[in-house]
Each structure stands twice: as structure tokens, then as C-alpha cells.
Design a protein around this motif. Structure first.
Motif, short mmCIF file in Angstrom:
data_model
loop_
_atom_site.label_atom_id
_atom_site.label_comp_id
_atom_site.label_asym_id
_atom_site.label_seq_id
_atom_site.Cartn_x
_atom_site.Cartn_y
_atom_site.Cartn_z
N ILE A 117 16.90 54.67 -20.65
CA ILE A 117 18.00 55.46 -21.18
C ILE A 117 19.16 54.57 -21.60
N MET A 118 19.56 53.65 -20.74
CA MET A 118 20.72 52.82 -21.03
C MET A 118 20.41 51.69 -22.01
N GLY A 119 19.22 51.12 -21.94
CA GLY A 119 18.88 50.02 -22.83
C GLY A 119 19.11 48.67 -22.18
N GLU A 120 18.41 47.66 -22.68
CA GLU A 120 18.42 46.34 -22.05
C GLU A 120 19.76 45.64 -22.16
N HIS A 121 20.63 46.07 -23.10
CA HIS A 121 21.93 45.43 -23.25
C HIS A 121 23.00 46.04 -22.35
N VAL A 209 22.16 63.17 -19.34
CA VAL A 209 22.70 63.15 -17.98
C VAL A 209 21.74 63.83 -17.01
N ASP A 210 21.01 64.83 -17.49
CA ASP A 210 20.13 65.63 -16.64
C ASP A 210 18.75 65.01 -16.40
N VAL A 211 18.49 63.82 -16.93
CA VAL A 211 17.16 63.22 -16.77
C VAL A 211 16.86 63.01 -15.30
N LEU A 295 26.93 57.60 -18.85
CA LEU A 295 26.24 57.93 -17.61
C LEU A 295 27.05 57.55 -16.38
N ALA A 296 27.80 56.45 -16.48
CA ALA A 296 28.56 55.98 -15.32
C ALA A 296 29.88 56.72 -15.16
N ASN A 454 19.61 64.13 -9.45
CA ASN A 454 19.23 62.87 -10.07
C ASN A 454 19.73 61.71 -9.23
N ILE A 455 20.40 60.73 -9.82
CA ILE A 455 20.87 59.60 -9.03
C ILE A 455 22.22 59.87 -8.39
#
Length: 470
Positions: A117-121, A209-211, A295-296, A454-455
Motif C-alpha cells: 500500500i505505501m510503496g518501497e519509497h 485505510v480499511d485494508v 495512513l499514519a 486493522n493495525i
């Protein structure tokens, strides 16, 4: 501002999304050796699947149970691959982790579940020199001057939201706060003003956000991405990326880019005059950092605000004191409201832990830990009775005129990787609380408790409150 409709560009955007899925998964780092449980701090010794479910699904009771049964340091055996997680709860041990060499204590691997979701960067997934570079480029968008520029828009959005709250009728405050903080992210961080694009972004962002972490845990099996909940995530990520890349491209050529104050515009301007590509963020990097901020900073702030209103509504004396602070025009008012937000984050941790993966054998808290071990503080335990008197009480005065002992209040992590948006969250929380309490009395007549979402952890009943005009 027209939505992206060029077929070739859409295909290119989809290719970038597929590439991210291929390069990120939660299947562990194959370069790290397996870790044996022998010699590690004590733990249940159950099958890894059982301990993983207990940690994710029943975290509030499980963390405290582990602390009571095994002491201040304990080990949990996690999927996939049975890699151990050693959790610490003593401030002196947490200090060792936060002050540890970033070349040894890698955070990116511990956050790998968010990679698709966020990506490697993403700042949360990078380590070593890559993390240092990204943080340097992001910091100017979150300094004191920038935060002052954002505050007025946050106030306007909060004022409009509160004006639409029902009067004299119980409602869930969490969905209202989620709506508000999402609008803050879209307008203050992303800088989106076009109504068509805002309307398209909102459902995509909410779905992101709901993942469910269970979906991400199985991300290493590409065949799953064609069915059920995995396909929904894939489709939503394609839609979100399409919209975000369109916004980034449009913003780079916007005639008012030089004067815009939103986070995205500031990030685009950073290093714009340099000939070295390392001094600026690419479109892919911008996309990953924006989703990370989303997300944060979206649900965490909303949850802290909902809990704050819930707790104030249960105590008329605290409510009265908070309203006095909201009416005040001096710094003491802000200090009190800031203390309310801090106590909300202490008593109701939104994130249960922060983690690092050891790249070399290391001693932490007196334990010799092998390479590949994941370590971190349990925020749930650290914020509890181990370090606070009357820990079950909501008492903002803990944070008035002084800070709690070092490494006993860690909702934003610590050390070189302390959350870059902590200042933004504090500004946003105080501004929103002030706008609510200036015009509303808040009453709470329903009990609530935390629930795993979720988290994060959120109020199980949505932090139900009733408001009346002052």
C-alpha cells in the motif's frame, strides 16, 4: 481540473502499481537467516499462527497478559516463517532501541506488511541512507513555519464539520472525526481543491485505510490478487494511484505552485533548483510519501480526538476546564488542550508497538539477540501501570508543565525515526478540540472500550457522545 482520461497515461500508472505489488510483500527478508527461539526472552511457545492471531486480534489483553506472565521482556513467534518478535516495556530498554545504530536497527523490514500500500519509497519502509535522505526532503514541510500556515485551514474545516453535528442526540464521534481528518489530509496535505477529484479520492482513500492486515499477510501469493478481498484492494489501489499521479502531474505545472502552502506543493518545490536528482522527490516517491502521511496521520488523529471527547464528556470538571482553555487566547489554553490530546494517546494507544529488525547480533536489555530478530517497545504496556500512577484514569495534568519520564510516552515512536508528522498531529488535535469546545457542551453516557481495527485500535462503539450548544 479534469480527471485523468489519457489511456496511455492510465496504462503507465497501472504498470507502476503492478510494479509496486511485485516489489513489496510481507513474506519476510530472504537475506536474513532464520532465528531460533532458544536463548530469547520467554514467551508462550504456541504455534506461530496462534500467536500471530493473538497479537493482531486480541492485542489489548495479550500484551498485558504477556507482561504479567513473563515479565517486562517477552517473545512472540510470528507468521510468516516463525520470525520472533521480542517486546520490551522498561524505559531503559526502550531507550537502547530508539538510540540504536540505524544501520543495525532497521525499521523498514518491521513495517513490511504495509509495503504493497505505501510503496518501497515510504519513509516507514526505508532504512539507512535512503531513510536519511527522504526525511531530510520531507522535514521542511513540517517545520514550525509550515505548521502555522496549515492551522487556519484546519480551523476552517473543523468549524464547518462541527456546525453539522446533531444537537441533543447521541452519535458516534469517531466517524465524524474520520471525515474531518480525511478532509484535512486531502486539502492541507494533498492540497486537492477540485471538487470532482475530491469526490473521487474520498472513497479510494477510505478503502485504503480499511485494508485488513490479513489481506496483506497473504500478499506474497500473487494468485490471490485476482479473487475476493485481494482483488478489491488491487482495483482500489489502481484507482487511487491514477488519481494521485494525476494530481502530482498537475501540481508540478500549476501556475501558483510557488505560493501554495500545502504539503504536496512544498515537497515538489524542495530541491527544484538543484541539478542533482537526489535533492528532490520523483513522482513515485511523492506518491509513496503522501500515502504514508495518509495512513499514519488520518485515522490515528481521528481516533485520539474521538477518545478525547469521550473522556471529557465523562467528567464535567475536566470538560469545564477544557472549555476554559478553548476560550483562552493565550498559550496556556493550547497547553491544556495539548495535554488532553497527549493523555488520550496515553490511555488509548492507537498503535500497539513500534518495531526494528536487527541486522547484526545485538544486546538489548541484557539479552544477546541474533541477527534477524525483530525488537520493539510495547506501547500498550509502556503507557500503563508499569510507568504511571492511576494509569486507568484520564488525567491531562500528567502533561501540564512537565513531560513524563523519557520513553514512557511513545505514541509517535522515538529516536531518529520519531514520526515526522508528530508536530502536525499536535497542531491539528489542538485546533480541532478548540473549535468543538468553543461552541459545544459534550456529554458521554455510554461506556466504550478499544477494539482492533486493522493495525490500529479504535473505540468499539465509536466513542458515542451527545452535544448541546454552549
Amino acid at each position: 481540473m479534469a480527471l485523468l482520461d489519457d489511456v496511455s497515461e492510465i496504462q503507465d500508472t497501472h504498470a507502476l502499481t503492478r510494479q509496486r505489488f511485485e516489489r513489496t510483500s510481507f513474506m519476510g527478508d530472504s537475506t536474513l537467516p532464520p532465528v531460533k527461539l532458544e536463548g530469547l526472552p520467554p514467551g508462550p511457545g504456541w504455534p506461530a499462527l496462534v500467536e500471530t492471531i493473538a497479537l493482531f486480534r486480541y492485542r489489548h489483553r495479550f500484551h498485558l497478559w504477556l507482561r504479567n506472565k513473563y515479565g517486562p521482556t517477552f517473545t512472540v513467534n510470528l507468521m510468516p516463517g516463525g520470525r520472533p518478535l521480542v517486546l520490551f516495556t522498561r524505559p531503559e530498554d526502550i531507550k537502547e532501541i530508539f538510540a540504536g545504530d540505524p544501520e543495525v536497527f532497521h525499521a523498514g523490514k518491521g513495517n513490511a506488511i504495509l509495503g504493497p500500500i505505501m510503496g518501497e519509497h515510504s519513509l516507514l519502509l526505508q532504512d539507512s541512507s535512503q531513510h536519511k535522505r527522504a526525511r531530510k526532503l520531507l522535514m521542511p514541510a513540517f517545520n514550525g513555519h509550515a505548521l502555522r500556515d496549515y492551522r487556519d485551514l484546519v480551523i476552517d474545516l473543523a468549524r464547518d464539520e462541527v456546525a453539522h453535528w446533531p444537537t441533543g442526540r447521541t452519535f458516534e464521534s469517531l466517524p465524524r472525526m474520520n471525515t474531518l481528518t480525511l478532509e484535512v489530509i486531502l486539502r492541507v496535505v494533498f492540497g486537492v481543491t477540485d471538487e470532482d477529484r475530491l469526490a473521487a479520492l474520498r472513497p479510494c482513500v477510505n478503502a485504503t485505510v480499511d485494508v485488513n492486515p490479513i489481506v496483506l499477510l497473504a500478499w506474497g501469493y500473487p494468485q490471490l490478487q485476482k479473487v475476493g478481498p485481494w482483488k478489491k484492494v488491487v482495483d482500489n489501489q489502481h484507482a487511487l494511484d491514477e488519481l494521485m499521479y494525476a494530481e502530482i502531474r498537475d501540481r508540478r505545472t500549476a501556475p501558483d505552485l510557488a505560493t501554495r502552502t500545502d504539503v504536496l506543493s512544498r515537497l515538489i518545490r524542495e530541491g527544484q533548483d538543484s541539478t542533482d536528482p537526489a535533492d528532490r522527490l520523483s513522482d513515485m516517491e511523492l506518491r509513496d510519501q503522501l500515502v504514508t502521511l495518509l495512513l499514519a496521520g488520518h485515522e490515528t488523529t481521528a481516533t485520539a480526538l474521538a477518545w478525547a471527547l469521550y473522556e471529557l464528556g465523562r467528567n464535567p470538571d475536566l470538560m469545564s476546564r477544557a472549555q476554559e482553555a478553548a476560550d483562552s487566547s493565550d498559550g496556556d489554553g493550547d497547553a491544556w488542550l495539548d495535554a488532553v490530546m497527549k493523555e488520550s494517546l496515553r490511555l488509548h494507544p492507537v498503535i500497539p508497538m513500534v518495531v526494528r529488525t536487527l541486522m547484526k547480533p545485538t544486546t538489548v536489555g541484557g539479552f544477546d539477540l541474533p541477527v534477524g530478530t525483530t525488537v520493539g517497545p510495547s506501547i500498550i504496556v509502556t503507557h500503563s501501570a508499569d510507568n504511571y500512577e492511576r494509569a486507568e484514569e484520564f488525567d491531562p495534568t500528567r502533561f501540564l508543565g512537565h513531560n513524563p519520564p523519557t520513553n514512557t510516552w511513545i505514541p509517535f515512536g522515538g529516536g531518529a525515526r520519531r514520526c515526522i508528522g508528530a508536530g502536525f498531529a499536535a497542531m491539528e488535535g489542538v485546533a480541532i478540540l478548540r473549535e468543538v469546545l468553543k461552541v459545544k457542551n459534550v456529554h458521554t453516557d455510554h461506556e466504550d472500550r478499544p477494539r482492533v481495527r486493522n493495525i490500529t485500535s479504535v473505540p468499539d462503539q465509536g466513542a458515542r457522545i451527545k452535544v448541546t450548544p454552549r
